[in-house]
Design an enzyme around this catalytic site. Structure first.
Site, PDB file in Angstrom:
ATOM      1  N   ASP A  23       0.437  -1.166   0.352  1.00 22.44           N
ATOM      2  CA  ASP A  23      -0.032  -0.033  -0.098  1.00 22.44           C
ATOM      3  C   ASP A  23       1.208   1.022  -0.004  1.00 22.44           C
ATOM      4  O   ASP A  23       2.252   0.933   0.494  1.00 22.44           O
ATOM      5  CB  ASP A  23      -1.493   0.110   0.829  1.00 22.44           C
ATOM      6  CG  ASP A  23      -2.146   0.705   1.312  1.00 22.44           C
ATOM      7  OD1 ASP A  23      -2.289   1.573  -0.334  1.00 22.44           O
ATOM      8  OD2 ASP A  23      -3.182   0.526   1.991  1.00 22.44           O
ATOM      9  N   ALA A  67       1.819   2.931  12.819  1.00 20.68           N
ATOM     10  CA  ALA A  67       1.959   1.202  12.554  1.00 20.68           C
ATOM     11  C   ALA A  67       1.608   1.169  11.486  1.00 20.68           C
ATOM     12  O   ALA A  67       2.869  -0.095  10.816  1.00 20.68           O
ATOM     13  CB  ALA A  67       1.046   0.625  13.578  1.00 20.68           C
ATOM     14  N   TYR A  68       0.255   1.079   9.938  1.00 21.06           N
ATOM     15  CA  TYR A  68       0.523   0.402   9.118  1.00 21.06           C
ATOM     16  C   TYR A  68       1.053   1.041   7.891  1.00 21.06           C
ATOM     17  O   TYR A  68       2.038   0.155   7.408  1.00 21.06           O
ATOM     18  CB  TYR A  68      -1.225   1.157   9.012  1.00 21.06           C
ATOM     19  CG  TYR A  68      -1.350   0.498   7.585  1.00 21.06           C
ATOM     20  CD1 TYR A  68      -2.074  -0.909   7.324  1.00 21.06           C
ATOM     21  CD2 TYR A  68      -1.434   1.021   5.998  1.00 21.06           C
ATOM     22  CE1 TYR A  68      -2.078  -1.565   5.748  1.00 21.06           C
ATOM     23  CE2 TYR A  68      -1.304   0.108   5.206  1.00 21.06           C
ATOM     24  CZ  TYR A  68      -2.031  -1.012   4.644  1.00 21.06           C
ATOM     25  OH  TYR A  68      -2.576  -1.293   3.828  1.00 21.06           O
ATOM     26  N   ALA A  69       1.983   1.808   7.982  1.00 21.20           N
ATOM     27  CA  ALA A  69       2.846   2.099   6.638  1.00 21.20           C
ATOM     28  C   ALA A  69       3.774   1.603   7.367  1.00 21.20           C
ATOM     29  O   ALA A  69       4.444   1.175   6.879  1.00 21.20           O
ATOM     30  CB  ALA A  69       2.959   3.403   7.706  1.00 21.20           C
TER      31      ALA A  69
END
Length: 237
Positions: free
Chosen positions: A142, A154-156
């Site tokens: 992503d 967290a996601y990155a």
């Protein structure tokens, strides 16, 4: 039927993008190995796969159970002897919150699924990809991996680590018949997207099927790309 008689494993296949990829691969003739946490969701996808003339083997699996991942490769070897395609799609958004507010256990959970589980899948399944005449692996990523956003730490961070892992893996396999690429779908109407942007309405974004054909392109034995980031939203569906 570009994937005719090919064995393709898809993680996170019980809903969303994984389910859409499963349907697209079934339409191209693949025999699918579908993993996901929700048995009911997998059975719904199986119904759609069979309606499209395909076949699937369902494996309910929580990818946080590392020991179960470690046995997956041996089980698939016993059944099929090889894997021709692998789509590493399962992932978690985690909380949208300042980095300084992230609880260690929460960050560990997100990294555990998005990175560590992927690593264990690679360890378990790489020998099966090598047993294929032309194994193909696709790691779903992503944009925040390369375009950090406030509160998405967290996601990155997990997606950035995932991309580095996948690129190293691709380089290691460049002298083999196996090819590994990263695929970035565009915005789409999934539960993960709904968690990230709760203000959006159903239909504001394309359905996951809009990008699924791009995954099939990368699973095609004729595809020679390796170690690339393929932005599926840059190409027509």
């Amino acid at each position: 039927m570009r994937l005719s008689d090919r064995i393709v494993c898809i993680t996170g296949a019980s809903r969303g993008f994984g389910a859409a990829v499963a349907r697209a691969c079934a339409a191209e003739g693949a025999h699918l190995v579908l993993t996901g946490r929700t048995k009911g969701g997998l059975e719904e996808v199986d119904d759609a796969v069979r309606a499209a003339g395909g076949q699937a083997t369902l494996i309910p699996l929580d990818l946080r159970q590392g020991q179960m991942i470690d046995t997956l490769g041996a089980a698939l070897y016993e059944r099929f002897g090889r894997l021709d395609g692998l789509v590493l799609n399962a992932g978690e958004l985690g909380p949208i919150t300042p980095v300084s507010h992230l609880e260690p256990k929460v960050l560990e959970r997100v990294m555990g699924l998005n990175v560590l589980a992927t690593h264990r899948l690679i360890r378990s399944l790489e020998p099966l990809l090598k047993a294929s005449a032309d194994g193909r692996a696709v790691v779903v990523t992503d944009a925040p991996a390369r375009e950090p956003r406030a509160y998405w730490g967290a996601y990155a961070a997990s997606k950035a680590a995932l991309e580095a892992l996948a690129r190293c893996w691709a380089l290691e396999l460049r002298i083999t018949p196996v090819r590994v690429n990263l695929a970035e779908p565009g915005p789409m109407g999934t539960r993960l997207r709904g968690d990230a942007f709760p203000g959006e309405k159903p239909g504001d974004q394309p359905e996951p099927a809009h990008y699924a054909a791009g995954i099939v392109d990368l699973l095609d034995p004729a595809c020679t790309r390796n170690g690339e980031l393929v932005r599926l939203h840059d190409s027509p569906a």
